[in-house]
Design a protein around this motif. Sequence first.
Motif, mmCIF file in Angstrom:
data_model
loop_
_atom_site.group_PDB
_atom_site.id
_atom_site.type_symbol
_atom_site.label_atom_id
_atom_site.label_comp_id
_atom_site.label_asym_id
_atom_site.label_seq_id
_atom_site.Cartn_x
_atom_site.Cartn_y
_atom_site.Cartn_z
ATOM 1 N N ARG A 288 -38.539 -37.975 -43.215
ATOM 2 C CA ARG A 288 -37.251 -38.076 -42.527
ATOM 3 C C ARG A 288 -36.425 -36.832 -42.842
ATOM 4 N NH1 ARG A 288 -39.823 -41.516 -45.636
ATOM 5 N NH2 ARG A 288 -38.009 -42.194 -46.854
ATOM 6 N N ASP B 286 -40.841 -36.208 -48.694
ATOM 7 C CA ASP B 286 -40.597 -37.416 -47.892
ATOM 8 C C ASP B 286 -39.258 -37.359 -47.165
ATOM 9 O OD1 ASP B 286 -42.978 -39.038 -48.762
ATOM 10 O OD2 ASP B 286 -42.050 -38.656 -50.717
ATOM 11 N N ASP C 38 -46.426 -37.337 -43.798
ATOM 12 C CA ASP C 38 -46.349 -38.206 -42.627
ATOM 13 C C ASP C 38 -45.117 -39.105 -42.746
ATOM 14 O OD1 ASP C 38 -48.747 -37.068 -41.946
ATOM 15 O OD2 ASP C 38 -49.950 -38.887 -42.224
ATOM 16 N N PHE C 39 -44.434 -39.268 -41.637
ATOM 17 C CA PHE C 39 -43.248 -40.125 -41.545
ATOM 18 C C PHE C 39 -42.080 -39.628 -42.403
ATOM 19 C CE2 PHE C 39 -47.009 -42.825 -40.829
ATOM 20 C CZ PHE C 39 -46.784 -43.153 -39.498
ATOM 21 N N GLU D 64 -40.188 -41.536 -53.988
ATOM 22 C CA GLU D 64 -40.337 -40.495 -52.981
ATOM 23 C C GLU D 64 -39.729 -39.178 -53.470
ATOM 24 O OE1 GLU D 64 -40.665 -42.655 -48.683
ATOM 25 O OE2 GLU D 64 -38.628 -42.174 -49.362
ATOM 26 N N LYS E 129 -47.251 -35.562 -37.457
ATOM 27 C CA LYS E 129 -46.795 -36.240 -38.670
ATOM 28 C C LYS E 129 -45.792 -37.358 -38.377
ATOM 29 C CE LYS E 129 -47.503 -32.231 -41.691
ATOM 30 N NZ LYS E 129 -46.885 -31.310 -42.678
ATOM 31 N N ARG E 130 -45.459 -37.555 -37.121
ATOM 32 C CA ARG E 130 -44.518 -38.612 -36.703
ATOM 33 C C ARG E 130 -43.206 -38.500 -37.490
ATOM 34 N NH1 ARG E 130 -49.502 -39.088 -38.205
ATOM 35 N NH2 ARG E 130 -49.641 -41.234 -38.961
ATOM 36 N N LEU E 131 -42.637 -37.300 -37.482
ATOM 37 C CA LEU E 131 -41.439 -37.033 -38.260
ATOM 38 C C LEU E 131 -40.199 -37.596 -37.578
ATOM 39 C CD1 LEU E 131 -42.084 -33.263 -39.117
ATOM 40 C CD2 LEU E 131 -42.759 -35.284 -40.417
ATOM 41 N N LEU E 132 -39.234 -38.018 -38.413
ATOM 42 C CA LEU E 132 -37.918 -38.366 -37.898
ATOM 43 C C LEU E 132 -36.997 -37.193 -38.206
ATOM 44 C CD1 LEU E 132 -35.766 -40.195 -36.687
ATOM 45 C CD2 LEU E 132 -35.456 -41.219 -38.955
#
Length: 338
Positions: A240, A217, A237-238, A148, A272-275
């Motif tokens: 963090r 990432d 996407d995803f 990543e 993007k469903r980010l944390l």
Amino acid sequence: MTDNRKWVLARRPAVEPGVADFRLEVAPLPQQLAPGEVLVRTKFLSLDPYMRWRMNDAKSYARPVALGEVMVGTTVGEVVRSESADYAPGDLVVGAGGWQEYAVLPVAGLRKLDAAAAPLPTALGSLGMPGFTAYAGLMKIGQPKAGETVVVAAATGPVGAMVGQLARLQGCRTVAIAGGAEKCAYALETLKFDAALDHRDPAFAEKLAAACPQGIDVYFENVGGKVWDAVIPLLNDFARIPVCGLISQYNLGNAADGATPMTALMRDILVKRLLLRGFIVTDFVEYRDEFLRYATPLVADGTLQVREDIVDGMENTPEAFIGLLAGRNFGKLIVRFA
């Protein structure tokens, strides 16, 4: 040993702090200690960006420093008097001593140090709060995986430098963001980042995109402002995002940063469903011993590089702190008391 010199908050700065916002006072040392207390003579004081927020009279994760109160800060010192069976004069400890030569501290908030295990200043940097902050934010929130791309803001500071090195040990591609050619060279040559970018470069956003061809990432946030603006479109996407600090906003007082494109950010968080998680290192206190077991041998054998910027003389503390906020330090900023 009858008097204590201490820096107190004299007034709350409207924007950038100045030397006049602090006042050097002299007060007598206490004649007696309560059970469970020790008197500690400061050897080293850590200066950190969070102190700027504590100068504001605003609601935050910790109460502000009161006017006339000693400025907060973590210190390494030597016990000179003790009312605890667990601590004796001569013991070396790290604790919340603040900007002063002597501090009366409860032993519940102290940790003993072994000078033979690592140099004492590392307890304020790579093996202290900054190093632990990097470990907790990256490993517990960022959760990097081999292959990543991890981008680190303020990458040559004590937190960012540790983040980058830990991410590299996890097999990640690491991209440093720093201020100036010297710091970028240090990130590449000593910290071994795969790429290093100067956020002052007019073409910074374009160069960041070129350095992250597979997107981002994990983004470890220490800065905010235009750096954050350049990162948002590159998030995978995803992705963090551990939010550790926002140093670009620390001198804004209680005002919000109107330049941040919050509408676009909120859309990206959803699509993007980010944390995206802000954190304070005390959120992860149960992992401190885990961090020390992992990092101490790596610091000792040189696997994790350490850079410290040490200023001599407690009388120079305010000017050193102002320089920190302006980015004039290079490495973990520490004041060495006489």
